[in-house]
Every structure is written in C-alpha cells, then in structure tokens.
Design a protein around this motif. Structure first.
Motif, PDB file in Angstrom:
ATOM      1  N   ALA A  18       0.829  -1.206   0.000  1.00 30.85           N
ATOM      2  CA  ALA A  18       0.000   0.000   0.000  1.00 30.85           C
ATOM      3  C   ALA A  18       0.864   1.257   0.000  1.00 30.85           C
ATOM      4  O   ALA A  18       0.405   2.333  -0.404  1.00 30.85           O
ATOM      5  N   LEU A  19       2.118   1.118   0.443  1.00 26.97           N
ATOM      6  CA  LEU A  19       3.027   2.266   0.477  1.00 26.97           C
ATOM      7  C   LEU A  19       3.791   2.459  -0.826  1.00 26.97           C
ATOM      8  O   LEU A  19       4.393   3.513  -1.043  1.00 26.97           O
ATOM      9  N   LEU A  20       3.792   1.435  -1.697  1.00 27.99           N
ATOM     10  CA  LEU A  20       4.617   1.495  -2.903  1.00 27.99           C
ATOM     11  C   LEU A  20       4.292   2.708  -3.769  1.00 27.99           C
ATOM     12  O   LEU A  20       5.173   3.465  -4.168  1.00 27.99           O
ATOM     13  N   GLU A  21       3.017   2.874  -4.085  1.00 29.36           N
ATOM     14  CA  GLU A  21       2.608   3.989  -4.945  1.00 29.36           C
ATOM     15  C   GLU A  21       2.902   5.324  -4.270  1.00 29.36           C
ATOM     16  O   GLU A  21       3.366   6.275  -4.912  1.00 29.36           O
ATOM     17  N   ALA A  22       2.646   5.380  -2.958  1.00 27.63           N
ATOM     18  CA  ALA A  22       2.896   6.625  -2.225  1.00 27.63           C
ATOM     19  C   ALA A  22       4.373   6.997  -2.260  1.00 27.63           C
ATOM     20  O   ALA A  22       4.734   8.163  -2.458  1.00 27.63           O
ATOM     21  N   MET A  23       5.251   6.005  -2.108  1.00 27.10           N
ATOM     22  CA  MET A  23       6.686   6.270  -2.064  1.00 27.10           C
ATOM     23  C   MET A  23       7.238   6.654  -3.425  1.00 27.10           C
ATOM     24  O   MET A  23       8.127   7.491  -3.523  1.00 27.10           O
ATOM     25  N   GLN A  24       6.715   6.054  -4.486  1.00 26.26           N
ATOM     26  CA  GLN A  24       7.250   6.302  -5.816  1.00 26.26           C
ATOM     27  C   GLN A  24       6.590   7.498  -6.511  1.00 26.26           C
ATOM     28  O   GLN A  24       7.253   8.323  -7.129  1.00 26.26           O
ATOM     29  N   GLU A  25       5.259   7.561  -6.421  1.00 29.75           N
ATOM     30  CA  GLU A  25       4.520   8.561  -7.198  1.00 29.75           C
ATOM     31  C   GLU A  25       4.045   9.758  -6.374  1.00 29.75           C
ATOM     32  O   GLU A  25       3.582  10.749  -6.932  1.00 29.75           O
ATOM     33  N   GLY A  26       4.112   9.641  -5.033  1.00 30.19           N
ATOM     34  CA  GLY A  26       3.602  10.732  -4.202  1.00 30.19           C
ATOM     35  C   GLY A  26       2.101  10.870  -4.276  1.00 30.19           C
ATOM     36  O   GLY A  26       1.560  11.975  -4.141  1.00 30.19           O
ATOM     37  N   GLN A  27       1.405   9.751  -4.490  1.00 32.29           N
ATOM     38  CA  GLN A  27      -0.056   9.769  -4.586  1.00 32.29           C
ATOM     39  C   GLN A  27      -0.616   8.440  -4.111  1.00 32.29           C
ATOM     40  O   GLN A  27       0.107   7.448  -3.962  1.00 32.29           O
ATOM     41  N   VAL A  28      -1.925   8.426  -3.876  1.00 35.14           N
ATOM     42  CA  VAL A  28      -2.642   7.213  -3.480  1.00 35.14           C
ATOM     43  C   VAL A  28      -3.850   7.082  -4.381  1.00 35.14           C
ATOM     44  O   VAL A  28      -4.544   8.075  -4.648  1.00 35.14           O
ATOM     45  N   THR A  29      -4.101   5.878  -4.878  1.00 34.52           N
ATOM     46  CA  THR A  29      -5.267   5.635  -5.732  1.00 34.52           C
ATOM     47  C   THR A  29      -6.323   4.858  -4.961  1.00 34.52           C
ATOM     48  O   THR A  29      -6.046   3.779  -4.436  1.00 34.52           O
ATOM     49  N   MET A  30      -7.523   5.451  -4.873  1.00 37.60           N
ATOM     50  CA  MET A  30      -8.656   4.807  -4.200  1.00 37.60           C
ATOM     51  C   MET A  30      -9.896   4.939  -5.064  1.00 37.60           C
ATOM     52  O   MET A  30     -10.196   6.043  -5.548  1.00 37.60           O
ATOM     53  N   GLU A  31     -10.581   3.816  -5.257  1.00 34.67           N
ATOM     54  CA  GLU A  31     -11.808   3.802  -6.065  1.00 34.67           C
ATOM     55  C   GLU A  31     -11.568   4.430  -7.442  1.00 34.67           C
ATOM     56  O   GLU A  31     -12.403   5.175  -7.961  1.00 34.67           O
ATOM     57  N   GLY A  32     -10.385   4.141  -8.018  1.00 36.96           N
ATOM     58  CA  GLY A  32     -10.069   4.645  -9.353  1.00 36.96           C
ATOM     59  C   GLY A  32      -9.668   6.104  -9.418  1.00 36.96           C
ATOM     60  O   GLY A  32      -9.394   6.625 -10.493  1.00 36.96           O
ATOM     61  N   GLU A  33      -9.579   6.763  -8.271  1.00 33.74           N
ATOM     62  CA  GLU A  33      -9.226   8.183  -8.235  1.00 33.74           C
ATOM     63  C   GLU A  33      -7.853   8.356  -7.598  1.00 33.74           C
ATOM     64  O   GLU A  33      -7.577   7.818  -6.526  1.00 33.74           O
ATOM     65  N   SER A  34      -6.959   9.086  -8.267  1.00 35.62           N
ATOM     66  CA  SER A  34      -5.614   9.339  -7.748  1.00 35.62           C
ATOM     67  C   SER A  34      -5.615  10.610  -6.914  1.00 35.62           C
ATOM     68  O   SER A  34      -6.001  11.675  -7.392  1.00 35.62           O
ATOM     69  N   LEU A  35      -5.163  10.484  -5.676  1.00 40.33           N
ATOM     70  CA  LEU A  35      -5.140  11.613  -4.752  1.00 40.33           C
ATOM     71  C   LEU A  35      -3.693  11.955  -4.415  1.00 40.33           C
ATOM     72  O   LEU A  35      -2.933  11.096  -3.980  1.00 40.33           O
ATOM     73  N   LYS A  36      -3.321  13.208  -4.621  1.00 43.23           N
ATOM     74  CA  LYS A  36      -1.957  13.648  -4.355  1.00 43.23           C
ATOM     75  C   LYS A  36      -1.686  13.730  -2.850  1.00 43.23           C
ATOM     76  O   LYS A  36      -2.541  14.162  -2.076  1.00 43.23           O
ATOM     77  N   LEU A  37      -0.486  13.335  -2.464  1.00 45.54           N
ATOM     78  CA  LEU A  37      -0.064  13.457  -1.071  1.00 45.54           C
ATOM     79  C   LEU A  37       0.567  14.835  -0.855  1.00 45.54           C
ATOM     80  O   LEU A  37       0.985  15.490  -1.810  1.00 45.54           O
ATOM     81  N   PRO A  38       0.620  15.283   0.394  1.00 49.85           N
ATOM     82  CA  PRO A  38       1.243  16.591   0.661  1.00 49.85           C
ATOM     83  C   PRO A  38       2.687  16.625   0.167  1.00 49.85           C
ATOM     84  O   PRO A  38       3.371  15.591   0.120  1.00 49.85           O
ATOM     85  N   ASP A  39       3.150  17.784  -0.223  1.00 50.60           N
ATOM     86  CA  ASP A  39       4.523  17.978  -0.662  1.00 50.60           C
ATOM     87  C   ASP A  39       5.209  18.912   0.325  1.00 50.60           C
ATOM     88  O   ASP A  39       4.714  20.018   0.563  1.00 50.60           O
ATOM     89  N   PRO A  40       6.313  18.480   0.943  1.00 50.67           N
ATOM     90  CA  PRO A  40       7.063  17.243   0.732  1.00 50.67           C
ATOM     91  C   PRO A  40       6.441  16.044   1.446  1.00 50.67           C
ATOM     92  O   PRO A  40       5.697  16.207   2.416  1.00 50.67           O
ATOM     93  N   PHE A  41       6.786  14.838   0.945  1.00 53.45           N
ATOM     94  CA  PHE A  41       6.333  13.588   1.561  1.00 53.45           C
ATOM     95  C   PHE A  41       7.535  12.673   1.729  1.00 53.45           C
ATOM     96  O   PHE A  41       8.289  12.443   0.785  1.00 53.45           O
ATOM     97  N   LEU A  42       7.700  12.147   2.941  1.00 54.53           N
ATOM     98  CA  LEU A  42       8.847  11.291   3.253  1.00 54.53           C
ATOM     99  C   LEU A  42       8.403  10.120   4.118  1.00 54.53           C
ATOM    100  O   LEU A  42       7.687  10.317   5.103  1.00 54.53           O
ATOM    101  N   VAL A  43       8.819   8.919   3.749  1.00 52.55           N
ATOM    102  CA  VAL A  43       8.597   7.737   4.583  1.00 52.55           C
ATOM    103  C   VAL A  43       9.895   7.426   5.313  1.00 52.55           C
ATOM    104  O   VAL A  43      10.954   7.280   4.688  1.00 52.55           O
ATOM    105  N   LEU A  44       9.811   7.343   6.622  1.00 59.48           N
ATOM    106  CA  LEU A  44      10.924   6.895   7.439  1.00 59.48           C
ATOM    107  C   LEU A  44      10.483   5.591   8.097  1.00 59.48           C
ATOM    108  O   LEU A  44       9.635   5.607   8.984  1.00 59.48           O
TER     109      LEU A  44
END
Length: 317
Positions: free
Chosen positions: A121-147
C-alpha cells in the motif's frame, strides 16, 4: 549569500536543533538530512530503544512538517494506511476519510511486521507521491517522506520487504548504541529538564524545504564523476557473490545523495568523496546475494567496499 550557502546554513541549523534531542549521532543525522534534501525515503534497521521514533519526530518538528506514525502489525490492512470512502448517513453520500499516509513525514514503525499486501500500500505513495482509491488518484502533501524502521533480530512473525520496495528507499541506515559518555549525557539532559518531552524550535516551513530541494539541481556534476557512479553500480552486477546488482534507481540515488552532501558542505559541485561517503547506505539494501551467502550479513558491505577499492577514482579539477 548564495542559494547553496543558504541551504547549507539552514540544513545545519536543522541538524543542530535535532541534536538537542538526539545525542551523539551527528553522522546519522547528516545522512538523514541529506536524504530529506535529496527527496528520498529512509530505512532505519536497528534494535529497539535506540531513538528511531525520536529522530523522525525531531526532524518533523525542526522542519515544521506534519508527522504521523503507524505501528505495523500482521493484522494491519491497506485501508488503515491509505484511508477510504465512508458513507455519511446525514448527507446521504460517501466521504473520503484520509489515512495517516496523508502527511509530510510518515513513520512506518516495524514495517516488516505487516503482510506483503499492506506493505505494498506504500509502494505507490513512495514512488509517485499519490494514493489511488476507487479509481481516483489523490496527491499526497509535498514534501512527503517515509521513514521506516525494522528490527534486525526478531524475524518470527515478520514479512521481509520485497526487493521492489527496498529499492524505493534511498538509503538504509543504522543508529547504533551510544558510547558510555553519550549515554551519561542522555541521562544528564533528562534529569536537568525534569520531563520526558523536549520541545524543539521550528527552523523551516514545508515550502522552504521544497525550495531547498530545488537548489540541489544547481549543484555541478562533472561527467567523469557520472562515469564513476555508473562504474560503481555496474561493478555490483558483475561481482560473483551478487545474484542481482543495484538498479539504475541506485545510480540516481547515488547522484542525489552526493549532491546533498555537497550542499551540506556548502559546495556547488560534488567530489569523489561525496560519492564514496554514501556507498554503503545507498547500495547495501539493493544487492541480492547468491544463495550460499544468504546467512552472512557482512557480505553486502564487503562487496561494496571491494567495489570501491577496485574502481578507479577520477581526478577532477
């Protein structure tokens, strides 16, 4: 003052502020700050109680970023990370309830305890900076960092991260135990402030960090050094102990981290030492060893050190 000098000054102010909470780990904090400037995610692998959560929270405070923490467990579901749509009876419609991934710094604690489905579930967020739910892509805040953190000794009930996800971490770092004097200093500071919590000063704002990251693109990289990075990464693919070497994403991570180290040093150009300094953190988690070496944890580091010794260092002006 040049743009690079300003970024260097701010970055060192941030590290100094975090050092008020984290004792004796300057090199580690510089590596994390370099990864933040380079726009990469960080994997911390070490024993419990060494301050991994404290480090993440301290950087969030000093950078003025929103911070959220997820404790990964085997029963954690992807929706617990991303959120989902919930039906609102009063409005007679579905509403998005955002999960903890919608933040600036996400601490994924013991990430290898969750199932592969949840980890992905984190793969798309880490690579693209977005999350896809119900066919809709939602942008994550910028900057975004996973530790992310993981425990190197307890493997029972864990799910090792797949190579595709490991490759998305820019660096893999260890915290290490404090020295005797550092541990005394930790106790002294706790006694003097008379409480567990330490409030850190905010040094920058999210928009400033985005501008600091943009400054890295102005750092000059000599073509010979690009060739040096390529040669190092290529050498990991031909070593007899390695089944799968580092990918081009590893080369790009090398370039970004070298630029970040140059900026931290106040330079607008990189040196061979900037490349070599981060060789182990950038490459160690990207090498897949031959089966006969799986039980040895030291081989990855040995391969990288051998590659550094055998690869000619370019002479730059």
């Amino acid at each position: 003052m040049t743009e690079i000098a300003k970024v260097s000054q701010l970055s060192n102010q941030i590290i100094d502020e975090v050092e008020r909470a984290v004792v004796g780990k300057r090199d580690l904090l510089e590596a994390i700050m370099a990864s933040i400037l380079a726009g990469g995610h960080v994997l911390l692998e070490d024993y419990p109680g060494l301050g991994k959560t404290l480090i993440a929270r301290s950087f969030a405070s000093a950078l003025g970023l929103d911070f959220k923490r997820i404790q990964f467990t085997p029963d954690l579901l992807p929706g617990d990370i991303t959120g989902g749509y919930i039906f609102n009876r009063s409005k007679n419609q579905f509403e998005l309830r955002q999960g903890p991934v919608f933040t600036n710094i996400l601490l994924a604690d013991e990430i290898n305890r969750a199932s592969p489905k949840t980890q992905s579930a984190l793969l798309e967020a880490m690579q693209e900076g977005q999350v896809t739910m119900e066919g809709e892509s939602l942008k994550l805040p910028d900057p975004f960092l996973v530790l992310a953190t993981q425990n190197p000794i307890e493997y029972e009930g864990t799910f090792p991260l797949p190579e595709a996800q490991l490759d998305r971490f820019m660096v893999k770092l260890t915290v290490g135990y404090p020295s005797l004097e550092e541990e005394k200093e930790i106790l002294k500071r706790r006694r003097e402030r008379r409480q567990d919590e330490l409030t850190l000063k905010q040094v920058t704002k999210p928009k400033q960090l985005v501008e600091m990251r943009a400054a890295l693109e102005t750092v000059h990289v000599d073509s010979d050094l690009e060739g040096y990075i390529s040669a190092l990464v290529h050498a990991t693919r031909t070593d007899r102990r390695v089944a799968v070497g580092a990918s081009p994403r590893g080369s790009l991570a090398f370039l970004k981290m070298a630029r970040a180290r140059a900026v931290l040093s106040g330079r607008d150009f990189i040196l061979p030492d900037d490349v070599k300094h981060f060789a182990v953190p950038v490459l160690s988690h990207r090498l897949l060893l031959q089966p006969e070496y799986w039980m040895s944890k030291q081989i990855n580091g040995d391969v990288i050190r051998d590659v550094l010794r055998s690869t000619p260092v370019p002479v730059t002006r």
